[in-house]
Design a protein around this motif. Structure first.
Motif, PDB file in Angstrom:
ATOM      1  N   MET A   1       6.659   3.660  28.232  1.00 54.44           N
ATOM      2  CA  MET A   1       6.299   2.668  27.241  1.00 54.44           C
ATOM      3  C   MET A   1       7.559   2.100  26.619  1.00 54.44           C
ATOM      4  N   GLY A   2       7.403   0.930  26.019  1.00 59.37           N
ATOM      5  CA  GLY A   2       8.513   0.300  25.322  1.00 59.37           C
ATOM      6  C   GLY A   2       8.446  -1.208  25.441  1.00 59.37           C
ATOM      7  N   VAL A   3       9.378  -1.846  24.767  1.00 59.12           N
ATOM      8  CA  VAL A   3       9.422  -3.309  24.768  1.00 59.12           C
ATOM      9  C   VAL A   3       9.811  -3.833  26.146  1.00 59.12           C
ATOM     10  N   THR A   4       9.579  -5.103  26.345  1.00 56.14           N
ATOM     11  CA  THR A   4       9.946  -5.732  27.598  1.00 56.14           C
ATOM     12  C   THR A   4      11.444  -5.559  27.856  1.00 56.14           C
ATOM     13  N   GLY A   5      11.783  -5.278  29.084  1.00 56.33           N
ATOM     14  CA  GLY A   5      13.184  -5.115  29.454  1.00 56.33           C
ATOM     15  C   GLY A   5      13.745  -3.720  29.242  1.00 56.33           C
ATOM     16  N   CYS A   6      12.922  -2.769  28.776  1.00 54.32           N
ATOM     17  CA  CYS A   6      13.450  -1.428  28.493  1.00 54.32           C
ATOM     18  C   CYS A   6      13.618  -0.590  29.758  1.00 54.32           C
ATOM     19  N   GLY A   7      12.991  -1.004  30.862  1.00 53.78           N
ATOM     20  CA  GLY A   7      13.141  -0.258  32.109  1.00 53.78           C
ATOM     21  C   GLY A   7      11.898   0.482  32.549  1.00 53.78           C
ATOM     22  N   LYS A   8      10.741   0.121  32.000  1.00 46.49           N
ATOM     23  CA  LYS A   8       9.495   0.838  32.316  1.00 46.49           C
ATOM     24  C   LYS A   8       9.221   0.895  33.821  1.00 46.49           C
ATOM     25  N   THR A   9       9.364  -0.226  34.495  1.00 43.57           N
ATOM     26  CA  THR A   9       9.037  -0.262  35.925  1.00 43.57           C
ATOM     27  C   THR A   9      10.053   0.530  36.743  1.00 43.57           C
ATOM     28  N   GLU A  10      11.323   0.305  36.503  1.00 48.36           N
ATOM     29  CA  GLU A  10      12.356   0.995  37.284  1.00 48.36           C
ATOM     30  C   GLU A  10      12.310   2.506  37.055  1.00 48.36           C
ATOM     31  N   VAL A  11      12.248   2.900  35.809  1.00 49.25           N
ATOM     32  CA  VAL A  11      12.205   4.332  35.490  1.00 49.25           C
ATOM     33  C   VAL A  11      10.870   4.921  35.943  1.00 49.25           C
ATOM     34  N   GLY A  12       9.782   4.201  35.724  1.00 48.54           N
ATOM     35  CA  GLY A  12       8.461   4.690  36.117  1.00 48.54           C
ATOM     36  C   GLY A  12       8.338   4.923  37.611  1.00 48.54           C
ATOM     37  N   ARG A  13       8.821   3.968  38.402  1.00 46.73           N
ATOM     38  CA  ARG A  13       8.787   4.133  39.866  1.00 46.73           C
ATOM     39  C   ARG A  13       9.627   5.337  40.305  1.00 46.73           C
ATOM     40  N   ALA A  14      10.812   5.462  39.724  1.00 47.81           N
ATOM     41  CA  ALA A  14      11.699   6.570  40.094  1.00 47.81           C
ATOM     42  C   ALA A  14      11.114   7.907  39.647  1.00 47.81           C
ATOM     43  N   LEU A  15      10.503   7.942  38.468  1.00 40.52           N
ATOM     44  CA  LEU A  15       9.884   9.174  37.982  1.00 40.52           C
ATOM     45  C   LEU A  15       8.698   9.553  38.862  1.00 40.52           C
ATOM     46  N   ALA A  16       7.883   8.569  39.229  1.00 39.31           N
ATOM     47  CA  ALA A  16       6.741   8.844  40.107  1.00 39.31           C
ATOM     48  C   ALA A  16       7.223   9.402  41.446  1.00 39.31           C
ATOM     49  N   ALA A  17       8.284   8.823  41.990  1.00 38.87           N
ATOM     50  CA  ALA A  17       8.827   9.317  43.260  1.00 38.87           C
ATOM     51  C   ALA A  17       9.310  10.759  43.107  1.00 38.87           C
ATOM     52  N   ARG A  18       9.994  11.055  42.012  1.00 31.21           N
ATOM     53  CA  ARG A  18      10.510  12.407  41.762  1.00 31.21           C
ATOM     54  C   ARG A  18       9.368  13.415  41.642  1.00 31.21           C
ATOM     55  N   LEU A  19       8.273  12.996  41.003  1.00 31.40           N
ATOM     56  CA  LEU A  19       7.145  13.901  40.760  1.00 31.40           C
ATOM     57  C   LEU A  19       6.124  13.917  41.897  1.00 31.40           C
ATOM     58  N   GLY A  20       6.313  13.043  42.876  1.00 33.52           N
ATOM     59  CA  GLY A  20       5.308  12.918  43.926  1.00 33.52           C
ATOM     60  C   GLY A  20       4.006  12.361  43.365  1.00 33.52           C
ATOM     61  N   ALA A  21       4.142  11.430  42.448  1.00 30.97           N
ATOM     62  CA  ALA A  21       2.994  10.876  41.725  1.00 30.97           C
ATOM     63  C   ALA A  21       2.728   9.436  42.137  1.00 30.97           C
ATOM     64  N   ARG A  22       1.552   8.967  41.805  1.00 32.71           N
ATOM     65  CA  ARG A  22       1.200   7.561  41.991  1.00 32.71           C
ATOM     66  C   ARG A  22       1.778   6.773  40.826  1.00 32.71           C
ATOM     67  N   PHE A  23       2.327   5.592  41.112  1.00 28.60           N
ATOM     68  CA  PHE A  23       2.828   4.723  40.052  1.00 28.60           C
ATOM     69  C   PHE A  23       1.863   3.570  39.844  1.00 28.60           C
ATOM     70  N   ILE A  24       1.467   3.359  38.603  1.00 32.47           N
ATOM     71  CA  ILE A  24       0.608   2.242  38.226  1.00 32.47           C
ATOM     72  C   ILE A  24       1.460   1.264  37.424  1.00 32.47           C
ATOM     73  N   GLU A  25       1.596   0.058  37.919  1.00 25.51           N
ATOM     74  CA  GLU A  25       2.361  -0.992  37.239  1.00 25.51           C
ATOM     75  C   GLU A  25       1.411  -1.760  36.322  1.00 25.51           C
ATOM     76  N   GLY A  26       1.527  -1.518  35.030  1.00 26.89           N
ATOM     77  CA  GLY A  26       0.642  -2.156  34.062  1.00 26.89           C
ATOM     78  C   GLY A  26       0.672  -3.674  34.126  1.00 26.89           C
TER      79      GLY A  26
END
Length: 160
Positions: A1-26
């Motif tokens: 979560m966070g304001v636009t430009g904070c890195g939600k998509t980049e960090v979220g995708r990388a975190l999902a990959a690390r956890l073996g999780a599905r990434f949902i792009e809001g």
């Protein structure tokens, strides 16, 4: 979560990959009307966000029900937005990527192919209600390298 430009998509995708999780792009779940408003430089209202938040909450719940670990990228700027997401997903933990206004403006202005213009950065900060101490949230400095953010978030989530 966070304001636009904070890195939600980049960090979220990388975190999902690390956890073996599905990434949902809001952002991909916004209805065309919301995208048109933001593209025109008009901030969304709480009413505009209501259906969008319900879609995100439903996607997370469906993914969890299917036995998938899930990471979702979503601004979740206000407490009531996070509460709405938690209503269907009580174990939800928020990783709040914290950045300053200047960094957000710079990142959003440099971004290509996204509907959110830098003119809306100030409205994001105006709407932002950082998570309180009673919320399951991990604030992280969003200016740090992605791999560091992912490592820290993964370590905390492993303990949750």
């Amino acid at each position: 979560m966070g304001v636009t430009g904070c890195g939600k998509t980049e960090v979220g995708r990388a975190l999902a990959a690390r956890l073996g999780a599905r990434f949902i792009e809001g952002d991909s779940l916004h209805p065309p009307e919301n995208i048109a408003k933001m593209s025109a430089g008009v901030p969304l209202t709480d009413e505009d966000r209501a259906g969008w938040l319900e879609k995100i909450a439903a996607e997370i719940a469906a993914s969890t029900a299917a036995g998938e670990r899930t990471v979702a990228g979503c601004s979740a700027l206000k407490r009531r937005y996070r509460d709405r997401l938690r209503a269907k997903n009580p174990r939800l933990v928020f990783v709040h990527l914290v950045i300053d206004r200047e960094t957000a403006h710079r990142r959003v202005a440099a971004r290509r192919g996204h509907f959110m213009p830098s003119s809306l950065v100030d409205s994001q900060f105006a709407a932002l209600e950082p998570p309180g101490p009673d919320e399951a949230a991990l604030p992280l400095d969003g200016t740090r390298p992605v791999d560091e953010l992912v490592s820290e978030a993964a370590a905390v989530l492993a303990e949750a």
